[in-house]
Write an enzyme that holds these catalytic residues in place. Structure first.
Site, PDB file in Angstrom:
ATOM      1  N   GLU A  35      44.387  23.219  40.791  1.00 47.46           N
ATOM      2  CA  GLU A  35      43.281  24.130  40.515  1.00 47.46           C
ATOM      3  C   GLU A  35      42.754  23.872  39.108  1.00 47.46           C
ATOM      4  O   GLU A  35      43.522  23.872  38.149  1.00 47.46           O
ATOM      5  CB  GLU A  35      43.758  25.583  40.634  1.00 47.46           C
ATOM      6  N   ASN A 118      39.008  29.241  39.158  1.00 47.95           N
ATOM      7  CA  ASN A 118      40.218  30.004  38.852  1.00 47.95           C
ATOM      8  C   ASN A 118      41.194  29.880  40.012  1.00 47.95           C
ATOM      9  O   ASN A 118      40.804  29.501  41.121  1.00 47.95           O
ATOM     10  CB  ASN A 118      39.878  31.482  38.647  1.00 47.95           C
ATOM     11  N   THR A 127      34.223  40.043  48.562  1.00 49.40           N
ATOM     12  CA  THR A 127      34.145  41.435  49.010  1.00 49.40           C
ATOM     13  C   THR A 127      35.206  41.771  50.044  1.00 49.40           C
ATOM     14  O   THR A 127      35.330  42.924  50.444  1.00 49.40           O
ATOM     15  CB  THR A 127      32.765  41.720  49.635  1.00 49.40           C
ATOM     16  N   ALA A 129      35.162  41.042  53.141  1.00 51.72           N
ATOM     17  CA  ALA A 129      34.568  41.269  54.459  1.00 51.72           C
ATOM     18  C   ALA A 129      34.969  40.139  55.403  1.00 51.72           C
ATOM     19  O   ALA A 129      34.824  38.964  55.058  1.00 51.72           O
ATOM     20  CB  ALA A 129      33.054  41.350  54.346  1.00 51.72           C
ATOM     21  N   VAL A 238      41.290  17.543  39.447  1.00 55.89           N
ATOM     22  CA  VAL A 238      41.426  16.315  40.219  1.00 55.89           C
ATOM     23  C   VAL A 238      40.203  15.453  39.965  1.00 55.89           C
ATOM     24  O   VAL A 238      39.070  15.847  40.276  1.00 55.89           O
ATOM     25  CB  VAL A 238      41.590  16.605  41.720  1.00 55.89           C
ATOM     26  N   HIS A 456      27.688  32.138  50.316  1.00 57.73           N
ATOM     27  CA  HIS A 456      28.248  31.650  51.584  1.00 57.73           C
ATOM     28  C   HIS A 456      27.655  30.282  51.900  1.00 57.73           C
ATOM     29  O   HIS A 456      26.814  30.149  52.783  1.00 57.73           O
ATOM     30  CB  HIS A 456      27.948  32.635  52.713  1.00 57.73           C
ATOM     31  N   ASN A 490      34.212  26.627  53.832  1.00 56.56           N
ATOM     32  CA  ASN A 490      32.991  27.016  54.521  1.00 56.56           C
ATOM     33  C   ASN A 490      32.083  25.827  54.783  1.00 56.56           C
ATOM     34  O   ASN A 490      31.281  25.841  55.726  1.00 56.56           O
ATOM     35  CB  ASN A 490      32.224  28.044  53.686  1.00 56.56           C
ATOM     36  N   THR A 502      34.523  33.575  55.585  1.00 55.79           N
ATOM     37  CA  THR A 502      35.897  33.261  55.179  1.00 55.79           C
ATOM     38  C   THR A 502      36.870  33.261  56.358  1.00 55.79           C
ATOM     39  O   THR A 502      37.696  32.350  56.492  1.00 55.79           O
ATOM     40  CB  THR A 502      36.377  34.233  54.089  1.00 55.79           C
TER      41      THR A 502
END
Length: 525
Positions: A35, A118, A127, A129, A238, A456, A490, A502
């Site tokens: 990360e 992060n 959110t 959802a 990376v 998204h 996605n 997601t």
């Protein structure tokens, strides 16, 4: 392969799903996850919404804002005092790709394109959802029975539940009013309801919101044997996926604290960063299928705010119900659990995904004394998400001759709404006006958000059934023509969708991970 090493690029829910499934199914496997950003919370990948202290929450969000955070801000042309959400960050905790400074991406047609850098990725800020794809949103080359099982497995990984707001009388009243307006037009099973979310309800009525931490599960539990097979390297960028012909050998990484680079050998590499930086890494590594970066889609979003009408709400809820709702929300002022309702995507009459969130205050300041400035029944923020139909022309491309702020080939995003999208946006706006009238009075008129606002982003690594130049990966998420190289996120979604993606992307990741596990010698069926 007796002791395989799997390198995973990206620590969000998708990379975490790969890590969890592989370590649970492949004995003696080792997963190393990389990360580029910092760890924001004591528990790796936890949602920052769970941080009770407002100052600590703000600090965590700033840490994930990439080049626009801290000492970088002024050097990249971002005014030092700017904190306006939606101007220099699309959402708190994210940073714009086209930020205006040296090494910025070029995205004039997609200005709100943003990323989070992060541990936990966008899973630290989302959110939560988790609606399921339906009708033409689903991937046509995955059979319905398999798809339904994958969605259920993804729900388990994300701790999805559908009744988070079912006990709210205010939410129930909003649903009743919306059902009066739209119920007769909607197919069975796709009417007005509560929004499924990822998280764990607590005894005090709050929710511990899910991030990548719940997906990782036993991998970050020091009491679990699986934790000894998992390594998370934060602040590690990376630089390249290394290849021997068409076979991956590992990754070259840079420790961002020391600047040192090193090679990490791997038997499998999974690239699961995001819809822009994953294709950028593949391009920089010399992996350049024709469809890479193309077919970019998102969800155009029309939003508004409505003051709830006391007489309308009074048909289904009492003043005591309202008092109880406000008391419940006050128990957790750092992140009050709102009553969130929705109308899901369905075809052919309702190709939209609608979310209606209750709040006692508006998301913007209102002058005291103006109409509905202190509305006793509160407000709802409403958003209609729509489809963007995939086109090759909508794309992120990369320039080997222009480095970005981290030395990768810089991005240019080209994107446009067509007459087909404009027509659906007009239909959605008309329905949003109907919804607002059914509930009360608009205090913020419906408006279309700038391109990129949904966060998204899909299609830039799209999966396909055949290698015909219109997809990057096969139906198991393996990059066409490259052994042991997979992609996740996605960006793999090849269909036009209107819902939060997601859950769908985690389901795709579960499928890809099980295929790897099978080839490596899974101990589970």
């Amino acid at each position: 392969m007796s002791n395989p090493t799997i390198a995973i690029v990206g620590s969000g829910p998708i990379g975490s799903a790969y890590a969890r499934v592989l370590l649970e199914q492949v004995p003696n496997a080792r997963v190393v996850m990389f990360e580029a950003g910092p760890q924001l919370t004591e528990v790796p990948g936890e949602s920052v919404r769970n941080i009770p202290d407002a100052g600590e929450k703000a600090r965590a969000r700033e840490m994930s804002q990439g080049p626009q955070a801290g000492a970088y801000r002024e050097s990249l042309g971002i005014p030092a005092g700017t904190v306006t959400e939606g101007m220099f960050t699309a959402r708190q905790g994210t940073h714009l790709l086209d930020f205006g400074g040296a090494g910025s991406a070029h995205a004039t047609s997609f200005p709100a394109a943003a990323a989070a850098t992060n541990v936990g990725g966008q899973g630290a800020h989302w959110t939560c959802a988790t609606p399921s794809p339906a009708f033409s949103e689903k991937i046509p080359f995955i059979a319905d029975d398999e798809w339904d099982a994958l969605i259920e497995d993804a729900k388990q990984l994300l701790h999805v539940h559908s009744a988070a707001f079912a006990d709210s009388k205010i939410g129930e009243a909003v649903r009743s009013l919306l059902d009066e307006e739209f119920g007769a037009e909607l197919p069975d099973g796709y009417g007005v309801g509560t929004l499924p979310v990822a998280g764990d309800p607590q005894a005090d009525g709050s929710v511990r919101w899910a991030g990548a931490d719940v997906v990782l599960g036993p991998l970050i539990d020091t009491d679990s044997p699986l934790s000894r097979q998992f390594e998370l390297r934060a602040l590690t960028l990376v630089r390249r996926v290394e290849l021997d012909g068409h076979r991956v050998t590992g990754v070259t990484v840079e420790d961002l604290r020391t600047g040192e680079t090193s090679f990490v050998a791997a038997d499998i590499v999974v690239v699961a960063a995001d819809a822009f930086r994953s294709p950028q890494l593949l391009w920089a590594s010399g992996v350049r299928p024709k469809a890479l970066g193309h077919y970019l889609t998102e969800h155009p979003v029309v939003i508004s705010t409505v003051a709830l009408d006391a007489e309308k709400m009074g048909q289904y809820a009492t003043a005591e119900d309202l008092k109880a709702e406000l008391a419940r929300r006050a128990q957790n002022p750092a992140d009050p659990v709102a009553a969130v309702n929705r109308i899901p995507f369905s075809e052919p009459e309702h190709p939209f995904s609608v979310q209606v969130m209750y709040t006692e205050t508006t998301p913007f300041p209102m002058e005291p004394g103006t109409p509905y400035a202190e509305n006793s029944w509160g407000y709802v923020n409403m958003g209609y998400g729509m489809r963007k139909h995939p086109r090759y022309e909508d794309a992120v491309t990369f320039d080997d001759n222009e480095p970005d702020y981290r030395g990768f080939p810089n991005m240019t995003i080209e994107y446009a709404l067509t007459e087909r999208e404009e027509s659906e946006i007009a239909r959605a706006t008309e329905r949003l006006r109907r919804a607002g009238k059914a509930l009360g009075v608009f205090v913020a008129e419906p408006r279309l958000m700038p391109n990129g606002s949904s966060l998204h982003y899909q299609g830039t690594l799209r999966m396909g059934e055949t290698d015909n130049g219109t997809s990057v990966a096969d139906q198991w998420s393996r990059v066409w023509g490259y052994e042991n190289l997979l992609v996740g996120g996605n960006a793999l979604i090849p269909t036009a969708t209107a819902m939060n993606p997601t859950l769908m992307s985690v389901a795709i990741a579960v499928r890809g991970a099980r295929k790897i596990a099978e080839e490596l010698g899974s101990t589970r069926g």
